[in-house]
Design a protein around this motif. Structure first.
Motif, PDB file in Angstrom:
ATOM      1  N   ARG A 615       0.782  -0.774  -0.426  1.00 13.52           N
ATOM      2  CA  ARG A 615       0.603   0.169   0.075  1.00 13.52           C
ATOM      3  C   ARG A 615       0.476   0.992  -0.111  1.00 13.52           C
ATOM      4  N   ALA A 616       0.498   2.032  -0.686  1.00 16.68           N
ATOM      5  CA  ALA A 616       0.986   3.767  -0.954  1.00 16.68           C
ATOM      6  C   ALA A 616       0.532   4.733  -0.070  1.00 16.68           C
ATOM      7  N   GLU A 617       1.252   5.456   0.776  1.00 17.09           N
ATOM      8  CA  GLU A 617       0.073   6.871   0.736  1.00 17.09           C
ATOM      9  C   GLU A 617       0.738   7.772   1.459  1.00 17.09           C
ATOM     10  N   ASP A 618       0.042   8.509   1.113  1.00 12.07           N
ATOM     11  CA  ASP A 618       1.185   9.935   1.425  1.00 12.07           C
ATOM     12  C   ASP A 618       0.460  10.881   2.237  1.00 12.07           C
ATOM     13  N   ASP A 619       1.468  10.966   2.824  1.00 11.24           N
ATOM     14  CA  ASP A 619       1.077  12.074   4.004  1.00 11.24           C
ATOM     15  C   ASP A 619      -0.216  11.010   5.210  1.00 11.24           C
ATOM     16  N   GLY A 620      -0.081  10.124   5.180  1.00 13.72           N
ATOM     17  CA  GLY A 620      -0.711   9.037   6.007  1.00 13.72           C
ATOM     18  C   GLY A 620      -2.402   8.438   5.033  1.00 13.72           C
ATOM     19  N   VAL A 621      -2.145   8.873   3.784  1.00 14.45           N
ATOM     20  CA  VAL A 621      -3.946   8.528   3.363  1.00 14.45           C
ATOM     21  C   VAL A 621      -3.270   7.904   1.767  1.00 14.45           C
ATOM     22  N   LEU A 622      -4.216   6.852   2.247  1.00 12.48           N
ATOM     23  CA  LEU A 622      -3.981   5.882   0.949  1.00 12.48           C
ATOM     24  C   LEU A 622      -4.273   5.990  -0.619  1.00 12.48           C
ATOM     25  N   VAL A 623      -3.621   5.592  -1.219  1.00 11.52           N
ATOM     26  CA  VAL A 623      -3.681   6.675  -2.423  1.00 11.52           C
ATOM     27  C   VAL A 623      -3.671   5.279  -3.388  1.00 11.52           C
ATOM     28  N   ALA A 639      15.771 -13.269  -1.454  1.00  5.52           N
ATOM     29  CA  ALA A 639      15.493 -13.051  -2.703  1.00  5.52           C
ATOM     30  C   ALA A 639      15.172 -11.955  -2.663  1.00  5.52           C
ATOM     31  N   THR A 640      15.723 -10.980  -3.749  1.00  2.22           N
ATOM     32  CA  THR A 640      15.857  -9.428  -3.943  1.00  2.22           C
ATOM     33  C   THR A 640      14.912  -9.350  -5.441  1.00  2.22           C
ATOM     34  N   VAL A 641      13.359  -7.792  -5.149  1.00  2.29           N
ATOM     35  CA  VAL A 641      12.374  -7.880  -6.011  1.00  2.29           C
ATOM     36  C   VAL A 641      12.575  -6.440  -6.536  1.00  2.29           C
ATOM     37  N   HIS A 642      12.443  -6.020  -7.438  1.00  3.74           N
ATOM     38  CA  HIS A 642      12.040  -4.796  -7.581  1.00  3.74           C
ATOM     39  C   HIS A 642      10.453  -4.345  -6.577  1.00  3.74           C
ATOM     40  N   TRP A 643      10.091  -3.004  -6.582  1.00  4.72           N
ATOM     41  CA  TRP A 643       8.895  -2.249  -6.159  1.00  4.72           C
ATOM     42  C   TRP A 643       8.321  -2.726  -7.154  1.00  4.72           C
ATOM     43  N   PRO A 644       7.207  -2.441  -6.083  1.00  4.98           N
ATOM     44  CA  PRO A 644       5.981  -2.452  -7.669  1.00  4.98           C
ATOM     45  C   PRO A 644       5.330  -1.109  -8.208  1.00  4.98           C
ATOM     46  N   GLU A 645       5.184  -1.079  -9.248  1.00  5.25           N
ATOM     47  CA  GLU A 645       4.962   0.036  -9.315  1.00  5.25           C
ATOM     48  C   GLU A 645       3.734   1.749  -9.074  1.00  5.25           C
ATOM     49  N   LEU A 646       4.138   2.404  -8.953  1.00  2.00           N
ATOM     50  CA  LEU A 646       3.646   3.659  -8.144  1.00  2.00           C
ATOM     51  C   LEU A 646       2.690   4.651  -8.486  1.00  2.00           C
ATOM     52  N   PRO A 647       1.887   5.124  -8.459  1.00  2.26           N
ATOM     53  CA  PRO A 647       1.499   6.563  -8.801  1.00  2.26           C
ATOM     54  C   PRO A 647       2.539   7.674  -8.517  1.00  2.26           C
ATOM     55  N   ALA A 648       2.433   8.545  -9.615  1.00  4.08           N
ATOM     56  CA  ALA A 648       3.650   9.433  -9.173  1.00  4.08           C
ATOM     57  C   ALA A 648       2.897   9.837  -7.529  1.00  4.08           C
ATOM     58  N   THR A 683       9.295   6.774   0.185  1.00  8.16           N
ATOM     59  CA  THR A 683       9.083   6.454  -1.606  1.00  8.16           C
ATOM     60  C   THR A 683      10.410   8.334  -2.283  1.00  8.16           C
ATOM     61  N   ASN A 684       9.974   9.074  -1.739  1.00  7.65           N
ATOM     62  CA  ASN A 684      10.441  10.790  -2.055  1.00  7.65           C
ATOM     63  C   ASN A 684      11.507  11.348  -1.301  1.00  7.65           C
ATOM     64  N   GLU A 685      11.942  12.503  -1.780  1.00  5.86           N
ATOM     65  CA  GLU A 685      13.029  12.881  -0.568  1.00  5.86           C
ATOM     66  C   GLU A 685      12.571  13.494   0.654  1.00  5.86           C
ATOM     67  N   PRO A 686      13.012  13.600   1.540  1.00  4.37           N
ATOM     68  CA  PRO A 686      12.390  14.460   2.116  1.00  4.37           C
ATOM     69  C   PRO A 686      11.861  15.975   2.014  1.00  4.37           C
ATOM     70  N   ALA A 687      10.887  16.479   2.660  1.00  5.17           N
ATOM     71  CA  ALA A 687      11.203  17.561   2.345  1.00  5.17           C
ATOM     72  C   ALA A 687      12.022  18.540   3.726  1.00  5.17           C
ATOM     73  N   ALA A 688      12.899  19.591   2.894  1.00  2.74           N
ATOM     74  CA  ALA A 688      13.824  20.178   3.522  1.00  2.74           C
ATOM     75  C   ALA A 688      12.688  20.788   5.216  1.00  2.74           C
ATOM     76  N   ALA A 689      13.723  21.239   5.896  1.00  3.51           N
ATOM     77  CA  ALA A 689      12.677  20.787   7.605  1.00  3.51           C
ATOM     78  C   ALA A 689      12.331  22.353   7.237  1.00  3.51           C
ATOM     79  N   SER A 690      11.432  22.387   8.140  1.00  2.00           N
ATOM     80  CA  SER A 690      10.754  23.473   8.368  1.00  2.00           C
ATOM     81  C   SER A 690      11.433  24.587   9.569  1.00  2.00           C
ATOM     82  N   PRO A 691      11.717  26.122   9.098  1.00  5.92           N
ATOM     83  CA  PRO A 691      12.605  26.836   9.478  1.00  5.92           C
ATOM     84  C   PRO A 691      12.168  26.305  10.962  1.00  5.92           C
TER      85      PRO A 691
END
Length: 993
Positions: A615-623, A639-648, A683-691
């Motif tokens: 399952r893929a979640e954006d900010d805790g919401v299932l996408v 055994a090593t396998v590739h990740w599933p294809e994920l939406p952008a 799966t994505n780069e962490p956003a820059a830390a809040s000031p």
């Protein structure tokens, strides 16, 4: 109503194990009709030998009522838990003078009578045996007025021949049970001192007297060799193997049998038959050995114990358990990836072993022996090296082995626990080897030389020392011959990771060592269950009592509450942590390569039994979610396998991928869909830390006794926040104290952390406001926090600003001054909110609590709970409920909904923001109240929600019975800055139509 002066009570203080008993033999069920004597018995509790009832064993004795003290008592049961006398708990100290074999005159003595009928179909012509499965601690028995004998060895069976005494029709059984006896010196097993006939009693007709199943497995050929030693003529049938009405002695060589193991507990149904009697057998083929590399091999495969120590316990009935409770234990263990049980520190009920055979758990069966209290007197007079106790030691070993010898789940015999060293233990080991060479022998107390054991075993050894043992670089014993012998043995932790209160911490470090070094055979967490006794407070709420709650003269407090499950068998966070650490199949996520590695840690089973989902979640919401079709991975392979294809993923926010391996089909111990293993990766780069200091939007405004910043109001004198958009707030202010956990309060090897913290005054810090400085850019409050009588403390600067979206940001700057003598329990701020905001939703780790060195089972997601539901009900209240790595949290009323709420139909909630994360705790009571409480019934909501936002909190560890908390898990005073934010959210209450 006094005892006869002519009565012979010499057996009570005799070192001998008993008189008039039959030889020990296996536990089994026969097709011949028996007589079950469980149920109500007549009972009287005498204060000692001078208070016993003369002639109570006579057939015509009439039990009086009322003043005579006779009443009904169930058998099996422990009389203290039925309202007769009181429980008492000690860990090590004997609750009587150490003067073996003498015991006090104040010796509670239970007198039992049972009138029963021998039915017409009972084959009395065969003869009969009276069997007691367990009586604590010493007893004498009469049938129809005739003395049969006496016995000791509380957790072991005792049988008497009643062939010449039992008669058709009415019979009278009388039993006198003594709480203290010479046998009590051998039963000092870190548990409640409780007494009575606590396991079943029955009369069994004579038939097949005994049998011993030998079912060996040859790992190279796959063949099994079966023979059954039977006392007397009999035939053996194992239909699946083509053995029908055969000579049990065989030997029967069976090609291609399926071996028994914890992973595939294959049992073959069989039958012994003789003279109209049939006994059902369940045969498991397996072999146990140690190879040249010091690995424990079962069926030729190396095994690692992911085990627990298990006392028998129920919060209402104590050590009297029914089969349903035992099954619940076994199923919970299997569902939490546990594969082994050490029967601490006595043989369990036979039904438990049968369940381990059925569902698949390795068992270390331990003798009913512990003399730990002698350690407190320098081991002077310890029975383990006193020849006068030799027969008692050998008797206990024999009765354990003979009763349990036919269980394939048992892979080790343990001589006992914490009984020092001595020739009696060596004699036990020698007897067991001669009787049963198919299993290993364990005894942790022989760790210096390992002269008479097959496993080098220790308890509570720290990770650094465990690593040395894995490398075979442990310090040598004095005798070079002992050193050479010991280094060839497997190393095992028979106890580690003490699960007392909030904990244990540091499990992953041990797990990684077990993985790295083949010599390390794993270990057994102490222990399975908290031994709390259920009680009802004056207001009707229930709680669990521990040592000292019953007025004991000596006791060890809540040290008896040190389990992975609470007394009511609710899993603790520690059990969930252990499940995660003990995963037999592990998933490793490589975010850079975008691959998954499936590592199969099973010894015999491939991964085909698991179904894989993602399952893929954006900010805790299932996408997105789906199924992974993975080929089975062989045991011990990867055994090593590739990740599933994920939406952008969105350009902002966090995308988390969760992989889960669950049962593909129903298993005996869990239904399809039960999760065995899981892993997460971002799966994505962490956003820059809040000031750390967000750009201000509005200046501070001073009005009379208050200061306003955006929609927030502060006290003009103290600078403390009082409200946000009308929400009543008190705080936040610097907070360095936590309600100490058991691992803070106790330490085997160092000064307890809590003692050092209290000495430094951290539990009584006071706040001194130095300045309140409103300005065009916000508000700065300077304060000094310290305790009376010390010259160290914290300089604190609270910087308040607002952002354009209305968020109120707080940056806390800490600078310790003076010479700090200790580390910190926590480093954060605390505030209170109205009690109406008692629903919490957060994005971070959850759903349960997690600390620096715990929470391996916590995953990143969006979670919701009530404030009450965020509490962990430890038997002794203490710090609990921390949620780790929280990005944001929303406090709302019951039935509140933030989505699409409009200001005109909404009330206010409060959102807490982190930059980038914080630790979150929310409680309906203060830390002071939590610390003061002795039981969970002492805690009452005080009308506020107490919120803690911690930049850091001290680790958990296992120092209540283990190494001190590692330096890396402690918080040292140092200049620190952290930022949190607050803003009102609109909440629609009542739901939308």
């Amino acid at each position: 109503m006094v005892g006869s002066e002519d009565a012979d009570f010499s057996y009570v203080e005799s070192r001998q194990p008993g008189r008039g008993r039959r030889p020990a033999r296996a536990f089994f069920e026969t097709s011949l009709p028996g007589i079950d004597l469980d149920g109500p018995w007549r009972f009287r509790l005498a204060g000692g030998l001078s208070d016993v009832t003369a002639g109570f064993e006579a057939e015509d004795f009439a039990e009086g009522e009322g003043a005579d003290g006779w009443t009904d008592l169930p058998v099996p049961a422990l009389w203290q838990l039925q309202g007769h006398g009181t429980p008492a708990y000690t860990n090590i100290v004997y609750p009587f003078p150490v003067d073996p074999p003498r015991v006090p005159d104040e010796n509670p003595t239970g007198e039992y009578r049972r009138v029963f009928e021998v039915p017409d179909d009972f084959p009395i012509h065969r003869g009969a045996v009276l069997r007691f499965e367990g009586v604590d601690s010493c007893f004498a028995v009469w049938l129809n007025g005739i003395l049969l004998g006496d016995g000791k060895g509380s957790r072991l069976p005792t049988e008497f021949d009643v062939s010449g005494t039992l008669r058709p029709g009415r019979n009278v059984l009388a039993v006198r049970v003594h709480q203290w006896s010479a046998g009590s010196y051998l039963e000092d097993q870190d548990m409640w001192w409780l007494s009575g006939i606590f396991r079943s009693v029955r009369i069994i007709p004579c038939g097949i007297a005994d049998f011993f199943i030998h079912a060996d497995f040859d790992a190279e050929s796959g063949a099994g060799t079966l023979r059954v030693d039977v006392s007397g003529p009999a035939t053996l049938s194992v239909p699946e193997l083509g053995i029908l009405d055969a000579d049990p002695a065989g030997p029967h060589v069976c090609p291609d049998v399926e071996p028994w193991s914890d992973e595939t507990p294959r049992l073959y149904e069989a039958e012994l038959a003789a003279d109209g009697e049939r006994i059902l057998l369940r045969i498991g083929f397996r072999s146990v050995a140690v190879d040249d590399g010091g690995r424990i091999l079962v069926n030729g495969k190396p095994i690692t114990f992911r085990g627990v120590n298990r006392h028998e316990w129920h919060p209402r009935t104590g050590r009297t358990l029914d089969r349903a409770t035992m099954l619940e234990d076994v199923l919970m263990m299997k569902r939490h990836n546990i594969n082994a049980v050490r029967a601490s520190h006595y043989p369990p009920h036979p039904d438990f072993l049968e369940l381990c055979d059925t569902y698949g758990l390795w068992v270390i069966d331990e003798c009913d022996l512990e003399t730990h209290g002698f350690e407190l007197v320098g081991w002077r007079g310890n029975p383990s090296d006193d020849a006068a106790w030799r027969e008692a030691y050998l008797d206990r070993a024999e009765r354990m082995v003979e009763r349990d010898k036919n269980h394939p789940s048992i892979v080790m015999w343990s001589l006992g626990n914490e009984s020092g060293v001595g020739e009696n233990l060596a004699a036990m080991a020698k007897w067991i080897r001669n009787r049963d060479g198919s299993r290993l022998i364990h005894y942790e107390g022989d760790r210096a030389s390992c002269a008479y054991v097959d496993v080098f075993s220790e308890m509570y050894t720290g990770p650094d020392s465990v690593r040395l043992r894995g490398q075979q670089e442990e310090p040598p014993p004095e005798d070079p011959a002992d050193d050479a012998h010991r280094r060839r043995l497997p190393f095992m932790l028979c106890e580690y990771a003490h699960a007392m209160g909030n904990g244990p911490g540091g499990l992953r470090e041990y797990r990684d060592l077990f993985d790295e070094y083949p010599r390390l055979a794993g270990g057994f967490v102490w222990e399975w269950i908290d031994h709390g006794i259920e009680q009802t407070a004056a207001d009707g709420t229930t709680y669990f009592a521990y040592g000292g709650d019953f007025g004991e003269e000596v006791h060890d407090g809540n040290f008896v509450a040190d389990g992975l499950v609470f007394p009511d068998r609710t899993p603790s966070p520690g059990l969930l942590d252990y499940k995660r650490i003990s995963e037999p199949v592990r998933v490793l996520c490589d975010a850079d390569a975008r691959t998954l590695t499936i590592a199969n840690r099973h010894h015999s089973r491939d991964t085909g039994y698991l179904a894989w989902t993602w399952r893929a979640e954006d900010d805790g919401v299932l996408v997105a979610q789906g199924v992974l079709e993975l080929s089975p991975v062989a045991p011990g392979s990867e055994a090593t396998v590739h990740w599933p294809e994920l939406p952008a993923a969105k350009p902002t926010g966090e995308r988390w991928l969760t992989i889960s391996g669950s049962l593909r089909a129903d298993e005996a111990w869990a239904e399809a869909g039960h999760e065995v293993t899981w892993a997460q990766a971002r799966t994505n780069e962490p956003a820059a830390a809040s000031p750390s200091r967000p750009a201000p939007a509005t200046p501070a405004r001073v009005a009379a006794d208050s200061i306003h910043l955006g929609d927030a109001t502060f006290d003009a004198h103290s600078g403390v926040l009082r409200s946000i958009a009308g929400i009543d707030v008190d705080g936040p202010r610097l907070d360095l104290w936590r309600a100490p956990i058991d691992n803070d309060e106790r330490s085997l090897y160092a000064t307890p952390l809590a003692a050092a913290w209290r000495h430094a005054g951290l539990h009584r810090m006071r706040h001194k406001t130095l300045s309140v400085e409103p300005s065009e850019s916000g508000l700065v409050v300077r304060a000094r926090v310290a305790a009376a009588g010390v010259d160290h403390g914290m300089d604190v600067k609270y910087r308040w600003t607002t952002a354009e979206d209305g968020t109120l940001w707080l940056t806390v700057e800490l600078d310790p001054y003076g010479q700090w003598p200790c580390t910190l329990p926590r480093r954060g701020v605390a505030l209170t909110l109205p009690a109406t905001l008692d629903q919490v939703e957060w994005f971070g780790e959850g759903p349960g609590e997690a600390y620096r060195d715990t929470g391996n089972d916590a995953r990143v997601g969006r979670f919701r709970a009530s404030v009450a539901g965020m509490q962990t009900p430890y038997v002794r209240p203490q710090e609990n409920g921390n949620r780790r790595a929280v990005r944001w949290a929303q406090f709302t009323p019951v039935n509140g909904a933030t989505e699409d709420a409009a200001d005109d139909d909404a009330v206010s909630g409060l959102e807490v923001l982190a930059a980038p994360t914080t630790n979150l705790t929310a409680r309906p009571w203060s830390t002071r109240a939590l610390e003061a409480a002795q039981h969970r019934s002492d805690l009452r909501p005080d009308g506020r929600i107490h919120v803690h936002l911690d930049q850091d909190q001290c680790g958990i560890g296992s120092s209540s019975c283990g190494d001190p908390l590692h330096e890396s898990e402690q918080i040292h005073p140092a200049p620190t800055t952290f930022t949190v934010g607050f803003r009102r959210i609109a909440v629609f209450v009542g739901g939308r139509g």
